[in-house]
Design a protein around this motif. Structure first.
Motif, PDB file in Angstrom:
ATOM      1  N   SER A   1       3.524   7.091   1.281  1.00 16.84           N
ATOM      2  CA  SER A   1       3.575   5.622   1.244  1.00 16.84           C
ATOM      3  C   SER A   1       3.050   5.063  -0.069  1.00 16.84           C
ATOM      4  N   ARG A   2       2.133   5.765  -0.732  1.00 12.98           N
ATOM      5  CA  ARG A   2       1.602   5.251  -1.999  1.00 12.98           C
ATOM      6  C   ARG A   2       2.692   5.127  -3.066  1.00 12.98           C
ATOM      7  N   GLU A   3       3.760   5.897  -2.921  1.00 11.02           N
ATOM      8  CA  GLU A   3       4.853   5.837  -3.893  1.00 11.02           C
ATOM      9  C   GLU A   3       5.797   4.670  -3.619  1.00 11.02           C
TER      10      GLU A   3
ATOM     11  N   LYS B   1      -0.926  -2.313   2.430  1.00 12.52           N
ATOM     12  CA  LYS B   1      -1.667  -1.243   1.763  1.00 12.52           C
ATOM     13  C   LYS B   1      -1.312  -1.124   0.286  1.00 12.52           C
ATOM     14  N   HIS B   2      -0.386  -1.953  -0.195  1.00 13.77           N
ATOM     15  CA  HIS B   2       0.036  -1.860  -1.593  1.00 13.77           C
ATOM     16  C   HIS B   2      -0.387  -3.103  -2.375  1.00 13.77           C
TER      17      HIS B   2
END
Length: 312
Positions: free
Chosen positions: A276-278, A311-312
């Protein structure tokens, strides 16, 4: 209508029209209770939208799909056909509305009549793939023989080689849940992946198949479901995700009508793969535009999308 415009409001919203603002206005009209005599005005709005799409078959199909879903609970489609008996557009629209109703109930009320409307529209609009796209959906729903389905598939792709709706219909028709097998579905995906341009409307076929496989695994339950994330580490899945990440979020790369739907697909797949960080760039492009599928596979679409976007 560029997907680069960030459309933020009070929070994530389900918007079937995606970033097609004119389509959204008409969809909301069709979803609201009709006043006496208002159907004629609504038909005029639908006709105008289709005229504006012209021979942009991708935009035309997107608009018809969204409007057919909105009109399915009403008698608008039949009213339009009776009002314009010699016009092909009402024939296509009513057939698509009947297909939507059939998907909701699991059966077509009169598949032959709907198919005849598609044939009639195809005769009147020989260059338009849309009547064949609707017919493909009808044949899929009634579990028609593969030779009939592939014949219609070739009619679509001879007119519009990378038609998004047709590719997704074939993908699901060839699935083990319907009339195919996992092997046959993978062969189809490989054939598409081998030729599809990186910005074509059908570019999301492989990732759609992977999300379907993920959902299939989770639905089986047990230990296999608990380890479903592992499927995202195999070569096929990592290659598909890496390719999509390299191309899809690039400014101006995806310009077809349902680009935001495929960006929702990519964001969901990254979450399921533990990557998900990407997805920061993808969530940024999406703004507040959420599609029910595939987020509904993991719970309430708005809740799940909002959770991961925050979260981003």
């Amino acid at each position: 209508m560029s997907i680069l415009r960030r459309l933020r409001a009070s929070g994530p919203r389900l918007r079937p029209e995606l970033d097609d603002v004119a389509l959204g206005r008409v969809r909301r009209q069709l979803n609201s209770p009709a006043m006496p005599g208002q159907d004629a005005m609504r038909i005029d709005q639908v006709e105008r939208l289709l005229q504006e799409a012209g021979t942009d078959w991708d935009r035309r199909a997107h608009r018809l799909a969204v409007l057919a879903e909105a009109a399915a609970p009403s008698s608008l489609a039949r009213f339009w056909r009776l009002r314009r008996p010699d016009n092909a557009n009402p024939q296509v629209f009513e057939a698509w509305v009947e297909l939507v109703r059939g998907r909701h109930t699991g059966r077509m009320e009169d598949a032959r009549a709907a198919a005849d409307r598609c044939y009639g529209a195809a005769d009147a609009l020989p260059d338009d793939p849309t009547p064949w796209v609707v017919l493909l959906g009808i044949l899929r729903l009634i579990r028609a023989e593969s030779r009939d389905v592939f014949a219609v598939w070739h009619e679509v792709t001879s007119r519009d080689p990378w038609n998004r709706e047709a590719h997704l219909q074939m993908l699901r028709y060839l699935s083990p849940e319907e009339c195919g097998s996992r092997g046959g579905q993978l062969e189809f995906v490989d054939a598409v992946r081998g030729g599809v341009p990186s910005n074509a409307p059908a570019v999301g076929v492989e990732l759609t198949a992977l999300v379907d496989e993920h959902a299939r695994t989770v639905a089986r339950g047990g230990v296999e479901a608990l380890l479903a994330r592992r499927q995202w580490t195999n070569h096929r899945a990592t290659r598909a995700l890496d390719t999509a990440l390299a191309d899809w979020p690039r400014p101006g790369h995806l310009r077809y009508a349902a680009a935001l739907a495929d960006l929702n697909l990519l964001a969901f797949a990254l979450v399921q793969a533990g990557r998900s960080r990407e997805g920061a760039g993808t969530f940024d492009l999406l703004g507040d535009v959420v599609t029910a599928w595939p987020w509904s596979l993991d719970g309430d679409p708005l809740d799940r999308f909002g959770h991961w976007q925050s979260k981003h």
